[in-house]
Design a protein around this motif. Sequence first.
Motif, PDB file in Angstrom:
ATOM      1  N   UNK A  92       0.800  -1.275  -0.008  1.00 15.83           N
ATOM      2  CA  UNK A  92      -0.126   0.017   0.025  1.00 15.83           C
ATOM      3  C   UNK A  92       0.746   1.213  -0.156  1.00 15.83           C
ATOM      4  N   UNK A  93       1.809   1.147   0.832  1.00 17.83           N
ATOM      5  CA  UNK A  93       2.851   2.561   0.745  1.00 17.83           C
ATOM      6  C   UNK A  93       3.464   2.642  -0.464  1.00 17.83           C
ATOM      7  N   UNK A  94       3.952   1.594  -1.149  1.00 13.11           N
ATOM      8  CA  UNK A  94       4.592   1.564  -2.417  1.00 13.11           C
ATOM      9  C   UNK A  94       3.573   2.093  -3.415  1.00 13.11           C
ATOM     10  N   UNK A  95       2.358   1.787  -3.559  1.00 17.21           N
ATOM     11  CA  UNK A  95       1.333   2.229  -4.404  1.00 17.21           C
ATOM     12  C   UNK A  95       1.037   3.815  -4.171  1.00 17.21           C
ATOM     13  N   UNK A  96       1.051   4.194  -2.845  1.00 18.43           N
ATOM     14  CA  UNK A  96       0.598   5.427  -2.476  1.00 18.43           C
ATOM     15  C   UNK A  96       1.967   6.346  -3.055  1.00 18.43           C
ATOM     16  N   UNK A  97       3.276   5.990  -2.683  1.00 15.56           N
ATOM     17  CA  UNK A  97       4.349   6.737  -3.513  1.00 15.56           C
ATOM     18  C   UNK A  97       4.190   6.666  -4.953  1.00 15.56           C
ATOM     19  N   UNK A  98       3.708   5.579  -5.664  1.00 16.27           N
ATOM     20  CA  UNK A  98       3.665   5.805  -7.113  1.00 16.27           C
ATOM     21  C   UNK A  98       2.415   6.906  -7.385  1.00 16.27           C
ATOM     22  N   UNK A  99       1.323   6.911  -6.624  1.00 24.49           N
ATOM     23  CA  UNK A  99       0.457   7.840  -6.685  1.00 24.49           C
ATOM     24  C   UNK A  99       0.817   9.310  -6.598  1.00 24.49           C
ATOM     25  N   UNK A 100       1.853   9.334  -5.687  1.00 24.77           N
ATOM     26  CA  UNK A 100       2.317  10.927  -5.503  1.00 24.77           C
ATOM     27  C   UNK A 100       3.210  11.199  -6.447  1.00 24.77           C
ATOM     28  N   UNK A 101       4.094  10.275  -7.243  1.00 21.72           N
ATOM     29  CA  UNK A 101       4.803  10.487  -8.253  1.00 21.72           C
ATOM     30  C   UNK A 101       3.969  10.911  -9.498  1.00 21.72           C
ATOM     31  N   UNK A 102       2.882  10.196  -9.652  1.00 21.75           N
ATOM     32  CA  UNK A 102       2.003  10.338 -10.762  1.00 21.75           C
ATOM     33  C   UNK A 102       1.451  11.607 -10.742  1.00 21.75           C
ATOM     34  N   UNK A 103       1.165  12.253  -9.409  1.00 15.68           N
ATOM     35  CA  UNK A 103       0.538  13.396  -9.250  1.00 15.68           C
ATOM     36  C   UNK A 103       1.598  14.790  -9.073  1.00 15.68           C
ATOM     37  N   UNK A 104       2.715  14.509  -9.688  1.00 20.51           N
ATOM     38  CA  UNK A 104       3.890  15.609  -9.505  1.00 20.51           C
ATOM     39  C   UNK A 104       4.277  15.957  -8.160  1.00 20.51           C
ATOM     40  N   UNK A 105       4.459  15.145  -7.220  1.00 18.56           N
ATOM     41  CA  UNK A 105       4.988  15.530  -5.909  1.00 18.56           C
ATOM     42  C   UNK A 105       6.348  14.928  -5.930  1.00 18.56           C
ATOM     43  N   UNK A 106       7.453  15.685  -5.486  1.00 18.66           N
ATOM     44  CA  UNK A 106       8.924  15.330  -5.626  1.00 18.66           C
ATOM     45  C   UNK A 106       9.251  14.913  -4.186  1.00 18.66           C
ATOM     46  N   UNK A 107      10.136  13.911  -4.126  1.00 16.43           N
ATOM     47  CA  UNK A 107      10.543  13.463  -3.088  1.00 16.43           C
ATOM     48  C   UNK A 107      11.829  14.288  -2.658  1.00 16.43           C
ATOM     49  N   UNK A 108      11.760  14.726  -1.369  1.00 18.72           N
ATOM     50  CA  UNK A 108      12.881  15.760  -1.159  1.00 18.72           C
ATOM     51  C   UNK A 108      13.701  15.220  -0.032  1.00 18.72           C
ATOM     52  N   UNK A 109      13.027  14.464   1.129  1.00 24.45           N
ATOM     53  CA  UNK A 109      13.881  14.048   1.939  1.00 24.45           C
ATOM     54  C   UNK A 109      13.510  12.767   2.603  1.00 24.45           C
TER      55      UNK A 109
END
Length: 166
Positions: A92-109
């Motif tokens: 679920x956490x991996x799918x959430x991270x994929x969702x954020x990437x698809x919605x233009x969220x950048x991983x900062x830290x």
Amino acid sequence: MKIFKNIFLVILMIGALESCVVSKKPNMDFFSNSGYDFKGAKFTSFNVPMLLAKPYIKKALKEDGESEELINLVKKISKIKVLTVENGSKEMLKDYARYLNDNHYEDWATIKHDGDNVNVRVKQTGDAIKNMLITVNSDKELVFVDVKGSFTADDISRMISAVSDK
């Protein structure tokens, strides 16, 4: 005239307290609108009423000896939503991270602290950052914090540095 002022204050307080209602339904897009099968995960969500929370947060930061710069960042926050998930899976956490990437969220830290992982992602348009998502991942519990406001990249970097130094 005084009666109108009192009525206005009562309505304002009711509105502020009403936004602090705790719910068993998710209050963040991926969890509430995706149709995803969460396989027994239990949700608890609430919106933090900023009218009541800002003075408390500032006082706590001052008591902890935080810098005035970090305390001033609290002024830039306009809305906070918190979601906790019990029995959440790594999938679920991996799918959430994929969702954020698809919605233009950048991983900062990503910060590791006492066995927990804290991840900070931002959604940036030009120089303005209007949304920051913080994910805390421990063994069986996940905490998601959605912070809306008006931040700069420098603000977020200072916040991450302040937390990382501790």
